[in-house]
Design an enzyme around this catalytic site. Structure first.
Site, mmCIF file in Angstrom:
data_model
loop_
_atom_site.group_PDB
_atom_site.id
_atom_site.type_symbol
_atom_site.label_atom_id
_atom_site.label_comp_id
_atom_site.label_asym_id
_atom_site.label_seq_id
_atom_site.Cartn_x
_atom_site.Cartn_y
_atom_site.Cartn_z
ATOM 1 C CB VAL A 55 30.854 29.850 106.018
ATOM 2 C CG1 VAL A 55 30.946 31.270 106.419
ATOM 3 C CG2 VAL A 55 31.186 28.898 107.087
ATOM 4 C CB SER A 56 31.381 26.517 102.075
ATOM 5 O OG SER A 56 30.508 27.212 101.003
ATOM 6 C CG HIS A 149 22.214 28.309 96.506
ATOM 7 N ND1 HIS A 149 22.536 27.701 97.983
ATOM 8 C CD2 HIS A 149 23.305 29.416 96.622
ATOM 9 C CE1 HIS A 149 23.561 28.080 98.236
ATOM 10 N NE2 HIS A 149 24.040 29.304 97.569
#
Length: 264
Positions: A55-56, A149
């Site tokens: 996750v972040s 990304h």
């Protein structure tokens, strides 16, 4: 033991977790794997839907009562942060909204960190999936947005304009690496099981690093892009020694980010 796992389809995640997903020798686990964009993974983990997930990093203060931050499997590094891009200008437009790849992403927090120091006010924000942010910039539907990304490697080729490297700004202001993502495990699994999960992630990463080719058919199939060179650049940038062991420098970066997150 059957556990649920959530990761993105991005090459760095599939690179790290491919061997684990395929099944490590003598593994005590069977994995139910769920692929999603990072904002969706954040939402799932905040709702307690997964046992283990990538996750972040900035979401951790919201989940730390129920999940433990693992010492491996994340994304921390230098020169690898999100980019603030414009569809057509070299100047930031305060009169137009900035589109972010999810409200709970580290990219969103790093943008707010930059904006507060530059302008001292609250920004006008919109949110979209990370690929929709990029597509919106290309079509000029969005004036400016934060990309993450693999789009870090394609913006110049696609004629976009960089307004700020938000990771470079973080490094300059804090002196620590950029804490983008973490892996977490449900606390109720217990210390012994969580330690075994960490061991599996590290084993999976070591297997990946020992392969002659960075991009496998599995990574290629899951990726949102078709350019294998970009996939290789993505893996080389986001998978590093911090991915195997967060360590003191990585933890210092995370603690800086979590303090900032608590102030929101």
């Amino acid at each position: 033991m059957r556990l649920s796992l959530g990761i993105s389809t991005c090459p760095n995640d599939t690179f790290i977790y491919e061997a684990l997903i395929a099944g490590l020798e003598k593994s005590p686990f069977e994995w139910d794997v769920h692929f999603a964009d990072v904002q969706t993974l954040n939402e799932w983990i905040m709702a307690g839907k997964l046992d283990v997930a990538k996750v972040s990093a900035q979401v951790y203060p919201k989940i730390e009562e129920d999940y433990r931050c693992l010492g491996c499997g994340g994304a921390i590094g230098y020169g690898c942060g999100p980019l603030l891009l414009s569809s057509s200008s070299d100047s930031f437009d305060q009169q137009s909204p900035t589109v972010l790849p999810g409200a709970n992403t580290t990219a969103a927090l790093l943008f707010k960190f930059w904006y507060q120091r530059k302008f001292g006010t609250k920004p006008d924000l919109q949110f979209a999936l990370f690929n929709e942010v990029y597509e919106g910039l290309l079509s000029k539907k969005f004036v400016q947005g934060v990309t993450i990304h693999e789009h870090r490697f394609t913006w110049k080729r696609d004629g976009l304009h960089m307004l700020q490297d938000l990771g470079a700004f973080w490094e300059q202001e804090t002196g620590t690496p950029i804490p983008l993502g973490i892996s977490v495990a449900r606390r109720t699994l217990g210390d012994e099981t969580i330690a075994m999960v960490e061991s599996e992630i590290r084993s999976s990463l070591r297997i990946a690093r020992s392969r002659p080719n960075l991009v496998t058919p599995f990574i290629d199939e899951k990726a949102q892009i078709e350019d294998k060179k970009v996939m290789e650049e993505h893996i080389n940038m986001f998978v590093n020694d911090f991915s195997e062991n967060v360590g003191e420098r990585g933890m210092a970066a995370l603690e800086n980010l979590w303090r900032l997150s608590h102030c929101e």
